[in-house]
Design a protein around this motif. Sequence first.
Motif, PDB file in Angstrom:
ATOM      1  N   LEU A  56       5.095  63.711  25.778  1.00 35.34           N
ATOM      2  CA  LEU A  56       4.140  64.890  25.635  1.00 35.34           C
ATOM      3  C   LEU A  56       3.157  64.543  24.650  1.00 35.34           C
ATOM      4  CD1 LEU A  56       6.489  67.891  26.036  1.00 35.34           C
ATOM      5  CD2 LEU A  56       4.970  66.738  27.797  1.00 35.34           C
ATOM      6  N   LEU A  57       3.666  64.008  23.476  1.00 37.57           N
ATOM      7  CA  LEU A  57       2.401  63.417  22.619  1.00 37.57           C
ATOM      8  C   LEU A  57       1.505  62.378  23.077  1.00 37.57           C
ATOM      9  CD1 LEU A  57       4.811  63.572  19.332  1.00 37.57           C
ATOM     10  CD2 LEU A  57       2.995  65.057  19.904  1.00 37.57           C
ATOM     11  N   ALA A  58       2.039  61.568  23.970  1.00 41.80           N
ATOM     12  CA  ALA A  58       0.888  60.556  24.564  1.00 41.80           C
ATOM     13  C   ALA A  58      -0.052  61.331  25.406  1.00 41.80           C
ATOM     14  CB  ALA A  58       2.008  59.432  25.121  1.00 41.80           C
ATOM     15  N   GLN A  59       0.653  62.163  26.130  1.00 43.26           N
ATOM     16  CA  GLN A  59      -0.159  62.911  27.334  1.00 43.26           C
ATOM     17  C   GLN A  59      -1.300  63.684  26.492  1.00 43.26           C
ATOM     18  OE1 GLN A  59       2.774  64.815  29.445  1.00 43.26           O
ATOM     19  NE2 GLN A  59       2.794  63.334  31.017  1.00 43.26           N
ATOM     20  N   HIS A  60      -0.918  64.235  25.295  1.00 46.69           N
ATOM     21  CA  HIS A  60      -1.784  64.912  24.540  1.00 46.69           C
ATOM     22  C   HIS A  60      -2.963  64.011  23.971  1.00 46.69           C
ATOM     23  CE1 HIS A  60      -2.575  67.835  21.036  1.00 46.69           C
ATOM     24  NE2 HIS A  60      -3.713  68.144  21.879  1.00 46.69           N
ATOM     25  N   THR A  61      -2.606  62.884  23.590  1.00 50.19           N
ATOM     26  CA  THR A  61      -3.842  61.907  23.184  1.00 50.19           C
ATOM     27  C   THR A  61      -4.522  61.505  24.408  1.00 50.19           C
ATOM     28  OG1 THR A  61      -2.087  61.133  21.598  1.00 50.19           O
ATOM     29  CG2 THR A  61      -4.052  59.729  22.179  1.00 50.19           C
ATOM     30  N   GLN A  62      -3.938  61.492  25.537  1.00 48.66           N
ATOM     31  CA  GLN A  62      -4.693  61.227  26.966  1.00 48.66           C
ATOM     32  C   GLN A  62      -5.849  62.319  27.070  1.00 48.66           C
ATOM     33  OE1 GLN A  62      -1.322  60.217  29.405  1.00 48.66           O
ATOM     34  NE2 GLN A  62      -3.032  59.169  30.401  1.00 48.66           N
ATOM     35  N   VAL A  63      -5.321  63.508  26.845  1.00 48.07           N
ATOM     36  CA  VAL A  63      -6.402  64.549  27.190  1.00 48.07           C
ATOM     37  C   VAL A  63      -7.337  64.629  25.982  1.00 48.07           C
ATOM     38  CG1 VAL A  63      -6.480  67.346  27.147  1.00 48.07           C
ATOM     39  CG2 VAL A  63      -4.489  65.937  28.169  1.00 48.07           C
ATOM     40  N   GLU A  64      -7.008  64.622  24.587  1.00 44.45           N
ATOM     41  CA  GLU A  64      -8.032  64.431  23.513  1.00 44.45           C
ATOM     42  C   GLU A  64      -9.210  63.556  23.904  1.00 44.45           C
ATOM     43  OE1 GLU A  64      -5.550  64.226  20.225  1.00 44.45           O
ATOM     44  OE2 GLU A  64      -5.826  66.412  19.748  1.00 44.45           O
ATOM     45  N   SER A  65      -8.721  62.254  24.296  1.00 44.12           N
ATOM     46  CA  SER A  65      -9.523  61.211  24.592  1.00 44.12           C
ATOM     47  C   SER A  65     -10.466  61.690  25.686  1.00 44.12           C
ATOM     48  CB  SER A  65      -8.947  59.876  25.037  1.00 44.12           C
ATOM     49  OG  SER A  65      -9.946  58.989  25.632  1.00 44.12           O
ATOM     50  N   MET A  66     -10.060  62.314  26.839  1.00 41.84           N
ATOM     51  CA  MET A  66     -10.898  62.694  27.871  1.00 41.84           C
ATOM     52  C   MET A  66     -12.033  63.725  27.491  1.00 41.84           C
ATOM     53  SD  MET A  66      -8.809  63.024  31.306  1.00 41.84           S
ATOM     54  CE  MET A  66      -7.132  63.682  30.821  1.00 41.84           C
ATOM     55  N   ILE A  67     -11.530  64.690  26.468  1.00 36.75           N
ATOM     56  CA  ILE A  67     -12.247  65.766  26.007  1.00 36.75           C
ATOM     57  C   ILE A  67     -13.333  65.187  25.055  1.00 36.75           C
ATOM     58  CG2 ILE A  67     -12.375  67.591  23.968  1.00 36.75           C
ATOM     59  CD1 ILE A  67      -9.488  68.364  24.868  1.00 36.75           C
TER      60      ILE A  67
END
Length: 297
Positions: free
Chosen positions: A73-84
Amino acid sequence: MLYLLFLLLFIACKGSFLKTEPDVRSSIISVLEKVTVFIENRYRDINLDAVLGFRVLQGIVTQNEKWPLERELLAQHTQVESMIKKLSSLLEKACLYDLLSEFAPILGPHFWIIPHSWNQTDPLMAYSSFDAANCFTEKMSDACFTYLLGTWKENGNSCIVTSACRNAMTKPACSNYCLSHQLLYFLFADVKGCSDLLFLRTQDYKNIFCASMMKINLEIENNGFNVSSRDLFMENIMLCGMSGFSDFYKLRWLEKILTWQMPKEGCFGEPSKELERSSGVENQKKLLRRKVYFAYV
């Protein structure tokens, strides 16, 4: 489209959902990555809905600070922040804020808030039938929005409720976009903290509107998700989800929506040929304000 997918991403991060559907977040993030690439290639053609969706996304991610601590989940959170970060840069280049100054407040990064409590719609509160004719014009609803937002004139007061707006935004048996705009009116009032007596009944109106919007969505589903109904279907999910009705987040609906993405282009639907041919600020204003499913993203 962005607003809906990120709201579903938020719901997918709820504990009970995680236990039963571990792959939901990965599917949504994969779709969003393709959307991001599409916007990167066509950011000059972006529409108001996409910018609005991005701002809702920012609100969800920034307000949902307590993500689960599992490594995945932390890795996916990082992906989302990168897209933002990437989307933020691209949408700033789109320069829509000057074109649609009357809606500038809702395009701000801190305007939208996520629900903190959840309800279910009551089918008994839905309208038994709908008015086939439009309850009011888009021009009328836009004017009512600007009175609430304070953008009806330069340095205008906000939270103004005219008698015409009161009648239009509470008119019973409205359907389709008139109904969703009625709900949006009360959502704006919530965020602005408007204190007119009308808004003492905000939750009552939300209950009626979203029960009726659920009825419409179920009819759209029963009719096979006609292409012309998909934009309304997704808008209803977004607005009633933002109003705290969790029964709009159905896994079968999410799975169906994800199939609507064009695999090569990354967008949903087909590019609008009208938008491709348009040029100039006035044409852009007209096109950006319209609710057309085939508009970009």
